[in-house]
Design a protein around this motif. Sequence first.
Motif, short mmCIF file in Angstrom:
data_model
loop_
_atom_site.label_atom_id
_atom_site.label_comp_id
_atom_site.label_asym_id
_atom_site.label_seq_id
_atom_site.Cartn_x
_atom_site.Cartn_y
_atom_site.Cartn_z
N GLU A 174 55.57 -57.97 -12.27
CA GLU A 174 54.14 -58.10 -11.97
C GLU A 174 53.39 -56.81 -12.25
O GLU A 174 52.27 -56.83 -12.74
CB GLU A 174 53.95 -58.46 -10.49
N LYS A 177 53.07 -56.21 -15.86
CA LYS A 177 52.02 -57.10 -16.40
C LYS A 177 50.63 -56.53 -16.14
O LYS A 177 49.74 -56.65 -16.97
CB LYS A 177 52.13 -58.48 -15.73
N ILE A 178 50.45 -55.90 -14.96
CA ILE A 178 49.15 -55.29 -14.66
C ILE A 178 48.82 -54.24 -15.73
O ILE A 178 47.72 -54.21 -16.28
CB ILE A 178 49.14 -54.68 -13.23
N ASN A 181 48.05 -56.04 -18.98
CA ASN A 181 46.74 -56.69 -18.96
C ASN A 181 45.59 -55.68 -19.06
O ASN A 181 44.56 -55.98 -19.66
CB ASN A 181 46.59 -57.53 -17.69
N VAL A 182 45.78 -54.51 -18.46
CA VAL A 182 44.74 -53.47 -18.56
C VAL A 182 44.67 -52.98 -20.01
O VAL A 182 43.58 -52.78 -20.56
CB VAL A 182 45.02 -52.31 -17.57
N ARG A 185 42.78 -55.24 -22.26
CA ARG A 185 41.33 -55.14 -22.10
C ARG A 185 40.80 -53.80 -22.58
O ARG A 185 39.69 -53.40 -22.24
CB ARG A 185 40.96 -55.34 -20.63
N LEU B 53 39.90 -49.63 -14.31
CA LEU B 53 40.41 -50.96 -14.01
C LEU B 53 41.82 -50.90 -13.43
O LEU B 53 42.15 -51.61 -12.47
CB LEU B 53 40.36 -51.83 -15.28
N ALA B 57 43.23 -52.38 -9.97
CA ALA B 57 44.21 -53.47 -10.04
C ALA B 57 45.49 -53.16 -9.25
O ALA B 57 46.05 -54.06 -8.60
CB ALA B 57 44.55 -53.75 -11.50
N GLU B 90 34.70 -52.92 -4.21
CA GLU B 90 34.24 -53.33 -5.56
C GLU B 90 34.43 -54.83 -5.77
O GLU B 90 33.61 -55.49 -6.40
CB GLU B 90 34.96 -52.53 -6.66
N THR B 100 37.72 -60.49 -12.83
CA THR B 100 38.49 -59.61 -13.72
C THR B 100 39.79 -59.17 -13.05
O THR B 100 40.87 -59.26 -13.63
CB THR B 100 37.66 -58.34 -14.07
N GLU B 103 42.37 -61.84 -12.74
CA GLU B 103 43.02 -62.10 -14.04
C GLU B 103 44.05 -61.02 -14.37
O GLU B 103 45.13 -61.31 -14.87
CB GLU B 103 41.97 -62.15 -15.16
N VAL B 104 43.71 -59.77 -14.06
CA VAL B 104 44.62 -58.67 -14.40
C VAL B 104 45.88 -58.71 -13.53
O VAL B 104 46.99 -58.48 -14.01
CB VAL B 104 43.90 -57.30 -14.27
N ILE B 105 45.71 -59.00 -12.23
CA ILE B 105 46.90 -58.98 -11.35
C ILE B 105 47.58 -60.36 -11.30
O ILE B 105 48.65 -60.50 -10.72
CB ILE B 105 46.57 -58.49 -9.92
N GLU B 106 46.94 -61.35 -11.88
CA GLU B 106 47.46 -62.71 -11.90
C GLU B 106 47.76 -63.24 -10.49
O GLU B 106 48.76 -63.90 -10.23
CB GLU B 106 48.68 -62.81 -12.84
N ARG B 107 46.89 -62.85 -9.57
CA ARG B 107 46.89 -63.34 -8.19
C ARG B 107 45.44 -63.42 -7.75
O ARG B 107 44.60 -62.77 -8.36
CB ARG B 107 47.61 -62.36 -7.25
#
Lengths: 189, 295
Positions: A174, A177-178, A181-182, A185, B53, B57, B90, B100, B103-107
């Motif tokens: 997880e 993945k963070i 995903n960053v 973007r 970000l 996150a 925030e 956002t 989506e980034v942490i998928e939770r």
Amino acid sequence: MERIELTAAWAEGQEVLAEVTKESGVRASKCYQCGKCTAGCPVAFAMDKTPREIMRLVQLGLMDEALQSQTIWLCASCDTCSTRCPREVDIARMMETLRIIAKRKGFVAEKKMDLFHDLFLKSVEKNGRVHELGLILGFNIYGMQPLKDAHFGPSMLLKGKLSPLPHTIKDNGEVKKIFANVRKRGGKL
Amino acid sequence: MKYAYYPGCSLSSTGVEYDISTKKVAESLGIELWEIPEWNCCGASSAHLTDHLLALALPARNLAIAEEKGLDVAIPCAACYARCKATEVEVKDSKEMQKTISEVIERQYTGKAQARALLDVFVNDLGLQSISTLVNKPLKDLKVVSYYGCLLVRPPRLGFDDAEDPQSMDKLIEALGGTPVDWAFKTECCGAAHATTKSEVGFPMIEKILTAAKEAGADCIATACPLCMSNLDMRQTQVGAKYGKNYSLPVFYFTELMGIALGLNPEELGISKHFVDALGIVKKLNEAAGRRDTA
């Protein structure tokens, strides 16, 4: 004193200024140069430009000078300036954003500090948590100062304050993945 | 009272006694702490200097797990607390950011689970009155300067205490039977990682704080941050040698002082893990209490 051609600099600096304003949400034009940020800054004694001077450079669009300063790296993010600013300018956020942009542009005035933060985040991405012993050893090796603070090592280990091996969390996918995903973007990590 | 508990990386290494004393004290006070399973590093203090970000996150994943459980999060470390609070605010302030981040942490994280400083939980949720009734070994005549550090009460709009002259730790010391000593360095920054990455900048910052504590006439310093602790305790002899000073100033986590006053065993609170001897001053307290009892 060196002469600065302000009109040309202003035009040249606009693109970066817009980038800094958008990313930080801080409007430098609000600053009226009272210097309260600098008066309270606990690191001002070591800076090449005071926080007030950085704000002035940004106001004038002299972005390269701001981005190449040591100051943006020495800022300890303690928020004293932002807490006290009578114009409610978030100076600490400005410093943080300038530093992120400076790195993106390849201006790194404090290489060791940059190294430390890179190694820190690598450790987090790899294990999900930061492994302090690994971080310090890596910092000393890559920073070419292998014995820095080494005298603390044995007693830290004996007191159970340093773990020889990293603790990797089970759900580390997880965390990886963070980071991914960053990056997707546009984050430069 | 039940909270999710986020110890953060330092509390499993350099600040291990903060974790030990937090758990012991919470148990004595009847506060249940549910440690967030497989929590991750919040990124303090590197992520926010690298990517905004990412800085939001990393804490958001831990907050999202607490939110699923319907709990607010109690956080001892001042740096972790500051990063988690910034994320909560925030996300609460902007639907777009909420989307956002999720989506980034998928939770899912909506900002409902709040980041709470452990000091705030003890002083404002449980309350000083309740704490003082449980004190059985008061910190009598112990002069303590409360060192909040820079991150615990800032920025002011998010804080649980005054950003310039906070009082909660001082009042807690008083409730424990100690003597809070006023000084001007309550929220002065210790330089954080500067002592490691650039000691010529970090060391003078530490020196000023230790000197101010000494000049205020303190017997010891109380802190709420593992990095402040490392700088003031582990580096105290090193900094003293550089400036030709001998501070001999024990530094405690406020939770350790609570544990002592609640009658817990100092060794079991982890106080023997300090670099500057702190057990001596506790022993003196107990001896003085013994003399008072027999007199």
